[in-house]
Design an enzyme around this catalytic site. Structure first.
Site, mmCIF file in Angstrom:
data_model
loop_
_atom_site.group_PDB
_atom_site.id
_atom_site.type_symbol
_atom_site.label_atom_id
_atom_site.label_comp_id
_atom_site.label_asym_id
_atom_site.label_seq_id
_atom_site.Cartn_x
_atom_site.Cartn_y
_atom_site.Cartn_z
ATOM 1 N N LEU A 80 20.531 -7.540 21.012
ATOM 2 C CA LEU A 80 20.574 -6.255 20.315
ATOM 3 C C LEU A 80 20.542 -6.495 18.801
ATOM 4 O O LEU A 80 19.702 -5.963 18.080
ATOM 5 C CB LEU A 80 21.863 -5.507 20.718
ATOM 6 C CG LEU A 80 22.178 -4.193 20.009
ATOM 7 C CD1 LEU A 80 21.130 -3.130 20.330
ATOM 8 C CD2 LEU A 80 23.567 -3.660 20.432
ATOM 9 N N PRO B 223 18.598 -9.239 12.010
ATOM 10 C CA PRO B 223 19.002 -9.540 10.633
ATOM 11 C C PRO B 223 19.461 -8.296 9.868
ATOM 12 O O PRO B 223 20.415 -8.365 9.094
ATOM 13 C CB PRO B 223 17.732 -10.143 10.018
ATOM 14 C CG PRO B 223 16.993 -10.732 11.183
ATOM 15 C CD PRO B 223 17.305 -9.855 12.355
ATOM 16 N N ILE C 140 22.226 -14.542 18.930
ATOM 17 C CA ILE C 140 22.159 -14.147 20.342
ATOM 18 C C ILE C 140 22.861 -15.191 21.226
ATOM 19 O O ILE C 140 22.380 -16.317 21.385
ATOM 20 C CB ILE C 140 20.683 -13.924 20.779
ATOM 21 C CG1 ILE C 140 20.035 -12.857 19.862
ATOM 22 C CG2 ILE C 140 20.606 -13.531 22.248
ATOM 23 C CD1 ILE C 140 20.776 -11.522 19.773
ATOM 24 N N GLU D 223 30.615 -7.748 19.975
ATOM 25 C CA GLU D 223 30.685 -6.551 20.830
ATOM 26 C C GLU D 223 31.330 -5.380 20.073
ATOM 27 O O GLU D 223 32.025 -4.543 20.658
ATOM 28 C CB GLU D 223 31.350 -6.876 22.170
ATOM 29 C CG GLU D 223 30.594 -8.019 22.851
ATOM 30 C CD GLU D 223 30.726 -8.122 24.331
ATOM 31 O OE1 GLU D 223 31.124 -7.156 24.975
ATOM 32 O OE2 GLU D 223 30.371 -9.202 24.852
#
Ligand code: COS
Length: 386
Positions: A124, A127, A156, A368
């Site tokens: 998701l 930069p 990731i 998250e």
């Protein structure tokens, strides 16, 4: 979906034993070599850890959210790198497909995810799009019955190990409604990985950039087959992920407390064990009380989470998941800080586990959704509903 309580209790005992006998003794290896040994990864597959949250019909164990949190708590009691090996298969990498995928997507992907044959990773962040996830720029242009993807995904988790990605890209206009979630095999022409990131802590976990240059996929690679739903899929995945991370935070808080109590019992100053001093006891007591508060919150909210259909979102539960992540990840930061303080100078030395745990837990308040994003979600929901 839940495992019957007898089988679950056997599973939990087996996982506890595996952690004590196999993972804890390998913690120094992970710290020194920045890798999880392959024989341990194979044992994780045999134990079914890659498929904890995947329903039995797809070859997984089919835990409920509250059961998954109990397992995540146990896994928090050792170096966080171990959980990370299969964490994206259990959570953010697979759950979008389970919640919103077509029957064909589920049948094709989930059994391989559950067995550990396929590592799924969640892409998701970019930069220029982190907390503001709806601002992502990776483009997926329709070309006949295919899409052509261009862009870069950043930090990731498990990308260096991944066989495929749940990857969010823009198929439409600006904002959340222009985002679609794709299943992107890692081996496609045009997809390459950046250098593995050097991180503050969590040695043994692997993150890197994922760079897409004219990567072609069929339109059937969109999760659920409907464009424009990807942002919501990502948010639902993160709601669950935030509960899982909260449980991990409580587990590692428990481990730090264990290390700190053992040290306080052993270490002598002024002619007695430092644990006999009330100022040390006060730190231990604060950490114990806060850990228990966090864990009670995880158990309560994960049970509520299980009462709703797994693919549906409920703003109240999302808000409560954010409260849980906010509290538990901040809590473990304080517990780790006290752990170092109780260890004194030794707490700053890598040989003592609290030094590395202190660095490891720092990430929990970031990924998250940062603490500030949790505050924003909670604040917005309160203003909407009260
Ligand atoms: N479940 C289902 N749908 C959700 C949702 C959830 N938890 N949260 C938001 N949505 C929906 C909204 O209902 C809205 O749909 P409609 O347009 O149909 O009303 C849509 O998604 C857009 O939501 P919103 O307007 O709230 O989006 P914002 O851009 O304002 O941002 C935040 C929302 C900040 C909450 C989001 O970007 C976020 O969580 N950011 C952090 C991302 C993150 O955790 N990154 C970590 C990287 S992964 S390790």
């Amino acid at each position: 979906m839940a495992l019957d309580s007898e089988s679950f209790s056997i599973l939990l005992d087996t996982i506890r034993r595996f952690i004590q006998e196999r993972l804890v003794p390998a913690e120094n290896h992970v710290e020194e070599y920045d890798e999880v040994p392959q024989d341990i990864v194979e044992e994780m597959k045999e134990l079914g850890l890659f498929g904890l949250s995947i329903p039995e019909e797809y070859g997984g164990i089919g835990l409920s959210m509250s059961q998954e949190c109990q397992v995540a708590f146990e896994l928090g009691r050792t170096a966080l790198a171990f959980r990370s090996v299969f964490g994206t298969n259990v959570g953010i990498g697979s759950q979008g497909i389970l919640m919103d995928g077509t029957p064909a997507q589920k049948h094709e992907i989930l059994p391989r995810v559950a067995s550990g044959e396929l590592i799924m990773s969640f892409a998701l962040t970019e930069p220029d799009a982190g907390s503001d996830a709806a601002a992502l720029k990776t483009r997926a242009e329709a070309d006949g019955d295919e899409y052509v993807l261009n862009g870069t995904k950043r930090f990731i988790t498990n990308a260096p190990r991944a066989g495929a990605f749940t990857l969010m890209a823009r198929t439409g206009g600006p904002g959340a409604s222009g985002v679609s979630a794709f299943i992107i095999p890692a081996a496609l022409p045009g997809l390459r990985l950046g250098k593995t990131d050097k991180k503050m802590g969590q040695r043994g976990t692997k993150t890197c950039d994922v760079i897409l240059e004219n990567v072609r996929v069929p339109a059937s690679a969109i999760i659920g087959g409907v464009p424009g739903q990807g942002f919501k899929t990502a948010m639902k995945v993160l709601d669950r992920g935030r509960l899982h991370i909260s449980a991990v935070s409580c587990g590692i808080a428990q481990r730090i407390l264990h290390e700190s109590t053992a040290y306080a019992r052993e270490r002598k100053q002024f002619g007695k064990a430092i644990g006999e001093f009330q100022l040390i006891q006060a730190m231990l007591a604060d950490s114990q009380a806060e850990m228990l508060a966090g864990w009670s919150l995880v158990q309560d909210v994960s049970r509520r989470f299980d009462l709703k259909p797994p693919h549906m979102s409920d703003p109240e539960i999302s808000m409560q998941a954010s409260c849980t992540k906010l509290f538990c990840t901040e809590m473990v930061g304080r517990v780790a800080d006290r752990g170092v303080q109780i260890h004194g100078g030794a707490g700053y030395i890598n040989e003592y586990k609290v030094e590395r745990f202190y660095r490891d837990v720092r990430l929990l308040r970031l990924y998250e959704g940062t603490t500030q994003i949790q505050q924003l979600i909670i604040g917005r929901e309160l203003l909407k509903s009260h």
